[in-house]
Design an enzyme around this catalytic site. Structure first.
Site, PDB file in Angstrom:
ATOM      1  N   GLU A 200     -51.094 -58.804   2.826  1.00  0.00           N
ATOM      2  CA  GLU A 200     -49.546 -59.125   2.029  1.00  0.00           C
ATOM      3  C   GLU A 200     -49.237 -60.256   2.422  1.00  0.00           C
ATOM      4  O   GLU A 200     -50.356 -60.615   3.594  1.00  0.00           O
ATOM      5  CB  GLU A 200     -48.714 -57.887   2.835  1.00  0.00           C
ATOM      6  CG  GLU A 200     -48.722 -56.448   2.445  1.00  0.00           C
ATOM      7  CD  GLU A 200     -47.849 -55.465   3.183  1.00  0.00           C
ATOM      8  OE1 GLU A 200     -47.286 -56.010   4.181  1.00  0.00           O
ATOM      9  OE2 GLU A 200     -47.349 -54.284   3.162  1.00  0.00           O
ATOM     10  N   TYR A 202     -47.416 -62.864   4.365  1.00  0.00           N
ATOM     11  CA  TYR A 202     -46.753 -62.172   5.859  1.00  0.00           C
ATOM     12  C   TYR A 202     -45.391 -63.036   5.897  1.00  0.00           C
ATOM     13  O   TYR A 202     -45.357 -64.601   5.414  1.00  0.00           O
ATOM     14  CB  TYR A 202     -48.079 -63.520   6.860  1.00  0.00           C
ATOM     15  CG  TYR A 202     -47.393 -63.114   8.694  1.00  0.00           C
ATOM     16  CD1 TYR A 202     -47.738 -62.310   9.258  1.00  0.00           C
ATOM     17  CD2 TYR A 202     -46.430 -64.771   9.131  1.00  0.00           C
ATOM     18  CE1 TYR A 202     -46.772 -61.788  10.216  1.00  0.00           C
ATOM     19  CE2 TYR A 202     -46.314 -64.208  10.771  1.00  0.00           C
ATOM     20  CZ  TYR A 202     -46.343 -63.432  10.976  1.00  0.00           C
ATOM     21  OH  TYR A 202     -46.319 -63.199  12.503  1.00  0.00           O
ATOM     22  N   LEU A 203     -44.371 -62.396   6.494  1.00  0.00           N
ATOM     23  CA  LEU A 203     -43.455 -62.791   6.634  1.00  0.00           C
ATOM     24  C   LEU A 203     -43.262 -63.320   8.059  1.00  0.00           C
ATOM     25  O   LEU A 203     -43.479 -62.301   8.796  1.00  0.00           O
ATOM     26  CB  LEU A 203     -41.763 -61.641   6.140  1.00  0.00           C
ATOM     27  CG  LEU A 203     -42.397 -61.263   4.537  1.00  0.00           C
ATOM     28  CD1 LEU A 203     -41.222 -59.684   4.841  1.00  0.00           C
ATOM     29  CD2 LEU A 203     -42.023 -61.903   4.043  1.00  0.00           C
ATOM     30  N   HIS A 235     -46.257 -54.575  17.908  1.00  0.00           N
ATOM     31  CA  HIS A 235     -46.261 -53.194  16.888  1.00  0.00           C
ATOM     32  C   HIS A 235     -45.892 -52.254  17.773  1.00  0.00           C
ATOM     33  O   HIS A 235     -45.436 -50.768  16.768  1.00  0.00           O
ATOM     34  CB  HIS A 235     -47.323 -53.229  15.567  1.00  0.00           C
ATOM     35  CG  HIS A 235     -48.106 -54.313  15.383  1.00  0.00           C
ATOM     36  ND1 HIS A 235     -47.038 -55.258  14.365  1.00  0.00           N
ATOM     37  CD2 HIS A 235     -49.160 -54.978  15.362  1.00  0.00           C
ATOM     38  CE1 HIS A 235     -47.278 -55.927  14.551  1.00  0.00           C
ATOM     39  NE2 HIS A 235     -49.455 -56.061  15.115  1.00  0.00           N
ATOM     40  N   LYS A 237     -42.284 -50.364  18.910  1.00  0.00           N
ATOM     41  CA  LYS A 237     -41.178 -50.021  19.041  1.00  0.00           C
ATOM     42  C   LYS A 237     -40.629 -50.173  21.093  1.00  0.00           C
ATOM     43  O   LYS A 237     -41.249 -49.397  21.380  1.00  0.00           O
ATOM     44  CB  LYS A 237     -39.956 -48.978  18.562  1.00  0.00           C
ATOM     45  CG  LYS A 237     -40.583 -49.214  16.857  1.00  0.00           C
ATOM     46  CD  LYS A 237     -40.175 -48.328  15.717  1.00  0.00           C
ATOM     47  CE  LYS A 237     -40.691 -48.742  14.674  1.00  0.00           C
ATOM     48  NZ  LYS A 237     -40.233 -47.155  13.642  1.00  0.00           N
ATOM     49  N   GLU A 287     -44.262 -49.203   4.603  1.00  0.00           N
ATOM     50  CA  GLU A 287     -44.166 -47.575   5.118  1.00  0.00           C
ATOM     51  C   GLU A 287     -43.496 -46.725   4.885  1.00  0.00           C
ATOM     52  O   GLU A 287     -42.405 -46.323   5.348  1.00  0.00           O
ATOM     53  CB  GLU A 287     -45.313 -47.557   6.271  1.00  0.00           C
ATOM     54  CG  GLU A 287     -44.580 -47.337   7.414  1.00  0.00           C
ATOM     55  CD  GLU A 287     -45.802 -47.190   8.390  1.00  0.00           C
ATOM     56  OE1 GLU A 287     -47.217 -46.763   8.464  1.00  0.00           O
ATOM     57  OE2 GLU A 287     -45.728 -47.675   9.089  1.00  0.00           O
ATOM     58  N   ARG A 291     -42.186 -37.537   8.738  1.00  0.00           N
ATOM     59  CA  ARG A 291     -42.168 -36.882  10.072  1.00  0.00           C
ATOM     60  C   ARG A 291     -40.860 -36.896  10.850  1.00  0.00           C
ATOM     61  O   ARG A 291     -40.131 -38.184  11.043  1.00  0.00           O
ATOM     62  CB  ARG A 291     -43.196 -36.897  11.233  1.00  0.00           C
ATOM     63  CG  ARG A 291     -43.061 -38.771  11.374  1.00  0.00           C
ATOM     64  CD  ARG A 291     -44.417 -38.847  12.630  1.00  0.00           C
ATOM     65  NE  ARG A 291     -45.197 -40.535  12.343  1.00  0.00           N
ATOM     66  CZ  ARG A 291     -44.528 -41.191  12.871  1.00  0.00           C
ATOM     67  NH1 ARG A 291     -42.690 -40.820  13.676  1.00  0.00           N
ATOM     68  NH2 ARG A 291     -44.781 -42.213  12.787  1.00  0.00           N
ATOM     69  N   VAL A 294     -39.554 -40.721  17.057  1.00  0.00           N
ATOM     70  CA  VAL A 294     -39.335 -41.430  18.218  1.00  0.00           C
ATOM     71  C   VAL A 294     -37.692 -41.746  17.926  1.00  0.00           C
ATOM     72  O   VAL A 294     -37.081 -40.433  19.219  1.00  0.00           O
ATOM     73  CB  VAL A 294     -39.877 -41.856  19.030  1.00  0.00           C
ATOM     74  CG1 VAL A 294     -39.627 -42.632  20.313  1.00  0.00           C
ATOM     75  CG2 VAL A 294     -41.071 -42.124  18.908  1.00  0.00           C
ATOM     76  N   ARG A 337     -36.826 -46.789  25.107  1.00  0.00           N
ATOM     77  CA  ARG A 337     -37.984 -45.708  25.144  1.00  0.00           C
ATOM     78  C   ARG A 337     -38.201 -46.425  27.161  1.00  0.00           C
ATOM     79  O   ARG A 337     -38.672 -47.642  26.897  1.00  0.00           O
ATOM     80  CB  ARG A 337     -38.934 -46.869  24.532  1.00  0.00           C
ATOM     81  CG  ARG A 337     -38.448 -46.444  22.829  1.00  0.00           C
ATOM     82  CD  ARG A 337     -39.942 -46.064  22.077  1.00  0.00           C
ATOM     83  NE  ARG A 337     -40.064 -46.044  21.087  1.00  0.00           N
ATOM     84  CZ  ARG A 337     -40.278 -46.172  19.407  1.00  0.00           C
ATOM     85  NH1 ARG A 337     -41.417 -45.765  20.413  1.00  0.00           N
ATOM     86  NH2 ARG A 337     -40.688 -45.779  18.516  1.00  0.00           N
TER      87      ARG A 337
HETATM   88  P1  ADP Z   1     -48.366 -49.590  11.691  1.00  0.00           P
HETATM   89  O1  ADP Z   1     -48.535 -48.907  10.275  1.00  0.00           O
HETATM   90  O2  ADP Z   1     -49.614 -50.178  11.602  1.00  0.00           O
HETATM   91  O3  ADP Z   1     -47.226 -49.537  12.253  1.00  0.00           O
HETATM   92  P2  ADP Z   1     -46.646 -51.142   9.644  1.00  0.00           P
HETATM   93  O4  ADP Z   1     -47.046 -51.584   8.173  1.00  0.00           O
HETATM   94  O5  ADP Z   1     -45.595 -50.277  10.009  1.00  0.00           O
HETATM   95  O6  ADP Z   1     -48.456 -51.151  10.391  1.00  0.00           O
HETATM   96  O7  ADP Z   1     -46.321 -52.153  10.398  1.00  0.00           O
HETATM   97  C1  ADP Z   1     -45.862 -52.296  12.019  1.00  0.00           C
HETATM   98  C2  ADP Z   1     -45.399 -53.708  11.672  1.00  0.00           C
HETATM   99  O8  ADP Z   1     -46.199 -54.652  11.985  1.00  0.00           O
HETATM  100  C3  ADP Z   1     -43.959 -53.956  11.280  1.00  0.00           C
HETATM  101  O9  ADP Z   1     -42.506 -53.141  11.925  1.00  0.00           O
HETATM  102  C4  ADP Z   1     -44.212 -55.397  11.788  1.00  0.00           C
HETATM  103  O10 ADP Z   1     -43.615 -56.050  12.645  1.00  0.00           O
HETATM  104  C5  ADP Z   1     -45.248 -56.074  11.417  1.00  0.00           C
HETATM  105  N1  ADP Z   1     -45.269 -56.097  10.395  1.00  0.00           N
HETATM  106  C6  ADP Z   1     -45.604 -55.027   9.287  1.00  0.00           C
HETATM  107  N2  ADP Z   1     -46.620 -56.136   7.560  1.00  0.00           N
HETATM  108  C7  ADP Z   1     -45.575 -56.932   8.151  1.00  0.00           C
HETATM  109  C8  ADP Z   1     -45.493 -58.167   6.873  1.00  0.00           C
HETATM  110  N3  ADP Z   1     -45.771 -58.043   5.839  1.00  0.00           N
HETATM  111  N4  ADP Z   1     -44.996 -59.399   7.317  1.00  0.00           N
HETATM  112  C9  ADP Z   1     -45.171 -59.606   8.702  1.00  0.00           C
HETATM  113  N5  ADP Z   1     -45.156 -58.636   9.657  1.00  0.00           N
HETATM  114  C10 ADP Z   1     -45.313 -57.463   9.097  1.00  0.00           C
END
Ligand code: ADP
Length: 447
Positions: A200, A202-203, A235, A237, A287, A291, A294, A337
């Site tokens: 993806e 990267y933002l 990653h 929360k 994603e 479910r 938290v 949390r």
């Molecule tokens: P996982 O299923 O491993 O938790 P996610 O896709 O939900 O993966 O991403 C988890 C976290 O990673 C996001 O909440 C964000 O903080 C960071 N993240 C995911 N994708 C990107 C992206 N394309 N650019 C920047 N940060 C990202």
């Protein structure tokens, strides 16, 4: 309605589900490992069954033992909570094959959203906005370099089987591609037994904003607004709030409608959360969690709905008792949390709780399975409590949170209460001015 529900979980979420069940006149069955014989979820349940030794793989993930416990006790349904077996399609299937109800979505939807590539392809078909990236898995360093050049570095490689940020690596330039790709692949292989990766863009400064949905078996879907979960460490929360300080009403309505339309088309049932990154006014689907989450209590605080009760009701086949216009978001809520960890080094610190006093008063809720004299086993997640505070405005909520954190006493172990106190006193947090990188900079993990 169910007469008896088996709760296939432990800790605060097992208690949370038990409470909803008892308020609905439903008996509960707790399952527990030998390490949890004295746990609060076991003490409160109507019945309990020991399902194995301490390691989760032999107890809370032991499908055969849990199904036997449900059969022996005559439970009609199984609530998986979050984590453990909650997003295991095979388990959901087995529950149904035993003639019991799985309190969750269909196995097909769990499977679809558990594979990140299928999830993104589905989201695209449903018209949800995506982060630019690969259309499927990326299988070579060359492919990463080519795609990187096309969509622009930095890019992120992520595990198809992902969860908890494992197998995720930022690649700043083509020169770094090989090392990062190999590292992400081996991390994914170790964590998930599947080294498949996708890519993806990267933002750089997004917020994590997620939409809570609630759907029944009859095509009715509502959303319960958003949660801002941008404050993360590795990653995970740390603190969540609703509504997001970054969204205005028209953005909220628009994304809420897009998500409910998508879920209706999908035929989704139960509770679910659609997660987005939000940057410069644009949403990007990352994603969907199929479910209970938290952080659901912040949504409960601003909607005054019992999400778990609604989840159980729709699992019985009952129609949703509400339409979108019935959902009114009022005030503001924040959840901290609280982990049994050193607030500076984050080293887990399980042990015996010597003193325990929870904050109270208007707008204060504590979801926790702790009690004075309880000895926390070292085998499981370090989150021991959630403090959820609400107020008519964000400012009132912040003041109330500050005094609630002051009141909370958890003696005998280290907790992250002190981290939350520092965090909520920071001007950026007070202004609602933070993105997903903010907390790691604050704790010194990132520059
Ligand atoms: P996982 O299923 O491993 O938790 P996610 O896709 O939900 O993966 O991403 C988890 C976290 O990673 C996001 O909440 C964000 O903080 C960071 N993240 C995911 N994708 C990107 C992206 N394309 N650019 C920047 N940060 C990202």
């Amino acid at each position: 309605m169910f007469d008896k529900v088996l709760i296939a979980n432990r800790g605060e979420i097992a208690l949370r589900i038990h409470r909803a069940c008892h308020e609905m006149g439903i008996q509960t069955v707790a399952v527990h490992s030998t390490a949890d014989a004295n746990a609060m979820h076991v003490r409160l349940a109507d019945e309990s069954v020991c399902i194995g030794p301490p390691p989760a793989t032999q107890s809370y993930l032991n499908m055969a033992a849990i199904l036997s416990a449900a059969t022996i006790t005559g439970a009609n349904a199984i609530h998986p909570g979050y984590g453990f077996l909650s997003e295991n399609a095979k388990f959901a299937e087995m529950v149904e094959d035993h003639g019991l109800t799985f309190i969750g979505p269909t196995p097909e939807h769990i499977r679809m959203m558990g594979d990140k590539i299928v999830a993104k392809q589905t989201a695209a078909k449903l018209g949800l906005p995506l982060v630019p990236g690969s259309s499927g898995a990326v299988s070579s360093v060359d492919e990463v370099k080519k795609l990187g050049a096309k969509i622009g570095f930095p890019v992120l490689v992520k595990a198809v089987a992902g969860g908890g940020g494992r197998g995720m690596k930022v690649i700043e330039s083509a020169a770094q591609a090989e090392e990062a790709f190999n590292l992400a692949q081996s991390e994914a292989r170790n964590a998930f037994g599947n080294d498949s990766l996708y890519l993806e863009k990267y933002l750089g400064h997004p917020r994590h904003i997620e939409i809570q949905v609630l759907a029944d078996n009859h095509g009715n879907v509502v959303h319960l607004g958003e949660r801002d979960c941008s404050l993360q460490r590795r990653h995970q929360k740390v603190l969540e709030e609703a509504p997001s300080p970054a969204l205005n009403d028209s953005q909220r309505r628009k994304i809420g409608k897009q998500v409910t339309d998508a879920m209706r088309t999908l035929g989704y049932r139960g509770v679910g959360t659609v997660e987005f990154l939000f940057q410069d006014g644009e949403f990007y689907f990352i994603e969907m969690n199929t479910r209970l989450q938290v952080e659901h209590p912040v949504t409960e605080a601003i909607t005054r709905l019992d999400v778990v009760r609604e989840q159980i009701r729709v699992a019985t086949g009952a129609p949703l008792g509400m339409v979108q216009d019935d959902i009114v978001l009022r005030g503001h809520a924040i959840e901290c949390r609280i982990n049994a960890e050193n607030p500076e080094t984050f080293v887990p610190c399980p042990g015996k709780i010597t003193d325990y006093h929870t904050p109270g008063g208007l707008g204060v809720r504590v979801d926790s399975a702790l009690y004075s004299g309880y000895t926390m086993p070292p085998y499981y997640d370090s989150m021991v409590a959630k403090l959820i505070v609400s107020g008519t405005s964000r400012n009132e909520c912040l003041m109330r949170l500050r005094r609630s954190l002051e009141e909370y006493v958890i003696g005998g172990i280290d907790t992250t209460i002190a981290l939350h106190q520092k965090l909520i006193a920071h001007p950026d947090f007070i202004d609602g001015n933070y993105d997903i990188n903010w907390l790691e900079r604050f704790v010194g993990l990132k520059k």
